[in-house]
Scaffold this active site. Sequence first.
Site, PDB file in Angstrom:
ATOM      1  N   ILE A  77       0.833  -1.202   0.000  1.00  0.00           N
ATOM      2  CA  ILE A  77       0.000   0.000   0.000  1.00  0.00           C
ATOM      3  C   ILE A  77       0.867   1.252   0.000  1.00  0.00           C
ATOM      4  O   ILE A  77       0.607   2.216  -0.730  1.00  0.00           O
ATOM      5  CB  ILE A  77      -0.972   0.004   1.196  1.00  0.00           C
ATOM      6  CG1 ILE A  77      -1.832  -1.260   1.188  1.00  0.00           C
ATOM      7  CG2 ILE A  77      -1.847   1.256   1.173  1.00  0.00           C
ATOM      8  CD1 ILE A  77      -2.552  -1.521  -0.132  1.00  0.00           C
ATOM      9  N   CYS A  78       1.933   1.238   0.777  1.00  0.00           N
ATOM     10  CA  CYS A  78       2.821   2.400   0.813  1.00  0.00           C
ATOM     11  C   CYS A  78       3.500   2.622  -0.535  1.00  0.00           C
ATOM     12  O   CYS A  78       3.754   3.766  -0.926  1.00  0.00           O
ATOM     13  CB  CYS A  78       3.867   2.230   1.910  1.00  0.00           C
ATOM     14  SG  CYS A  78       3.175   2.209   3.579  1.00  0.00           S
ATOM     15  N   THR A  79       3.776   1.544  -1.247  1.00  0.00           N
ATOM     16  CA  THR A  79       4.362   1.680  -2.584  1.00  0.00           C
ATOM     17  C   THR A  79       3.443   2.483  -3.488  1.00  0.00           C
ATOM     18  O   THR A  79       3.886   3.392  -4.205  1.00  0.00           O
ATOM     19  CB  THR A  79       4.631   0.290  -3.192  1.00  0.00           C
ATOM     20  OG1 THR A  79       5.597  -0.394  -2.384  1.00  0.00           O
ATOM     21  CG2 THR A  79       5.161   0.403  -4.618  1.00  0.00           C
ATOM     22  N   LEU A 113       3.398   6.349  -2.157  1.00  0.00           N
ATOM     23  CA  LEU A 113       4.556   7.176  -2.492  1.00  0.00           C
ATOM     24  C   LEU A 113       4.596   7.475  -3.984  1.00  0.00           C
ATOM     25  O   LEU A 113       4.969   8.568  -4.395  1.00  0.00           O
ATOM     26  CB  LEU A 113       5.844   6.507  -2.034  1.00  0.00           C
ATOM     27  CG  LEU A 113       6.296   6.897  -0.612  1.00  0.00           C
ATOM     28  CD1 LEU A 113       5.440   6.213   0.439  1.00  0.00           C
ATOM     29  CD2 LEU A 113       7.775   6.566  -0.369  1.00  0.00           C
TER      30      LEU A 113
END
Length: 222
Positions: free
Chosen positions: A44-46, A49
């Site tokens: 999810i963070c990928t 960002l």
Amino acid sequence: MSLRIGDIAPDFEAETSEGKISFHKWLGNSWGVLFSHPKDFTPICTTELGFMAGTKAEYDKRNAKILAVSVDSVEDHKKWAQDIGETQGTAPNYPIIGDVDLKVAKLYNMLPAGASGDVSTRTPVDNQTVRNVFLISPEKKISLILIYPMSVGRNFNEILRVLDALQLTHDHKVATPANWGVEGHSKDVAISTSVSTDDAKKMFPKGVKELKPYLRMTPDPR
């Protein structure tokens, strides 16, 4: 002590993917968007960002600087950035703090003061509370705190909407009503209760509509 809206954003020095920064000095007279991540190479963070990188021009237009923090090393951030660019179309074009000592996560109350351990052995679940967004004013005051669970990607349209609203209300004695800035909803704003109706009529030449003595609307004054 926990951080609250209106508090001065804690200052710090940190190594980032773009070199060492001193936060308040780096921020200067800009607005700031500090958003945090529990671990590099997480799904999810990928996406987050990458999305932020693709919309950086919107923040530039609003005189807002982006700063990410993830509980891993700068070296890992640089490797992760390659994956982000490959899978999301845009690699991070803003600094990412290497928070290997958990300093920033603790300073911003995202991890308890007693948290410790080698970050390479800490799992995303260990750091699951490092999922915040802080909007910070040019006066270095915290203006918004959002906290997301790991399983829910952040709504960056909402972050931009709030940034627009904060900048409007920072410069004018108004507040934005429910769903302001959402397509299909009125762009009128509420006049601050600290302003008398007589003064409001002078201050807002586009017109004042009094629904109640405490609820007076006017078109966006910008």
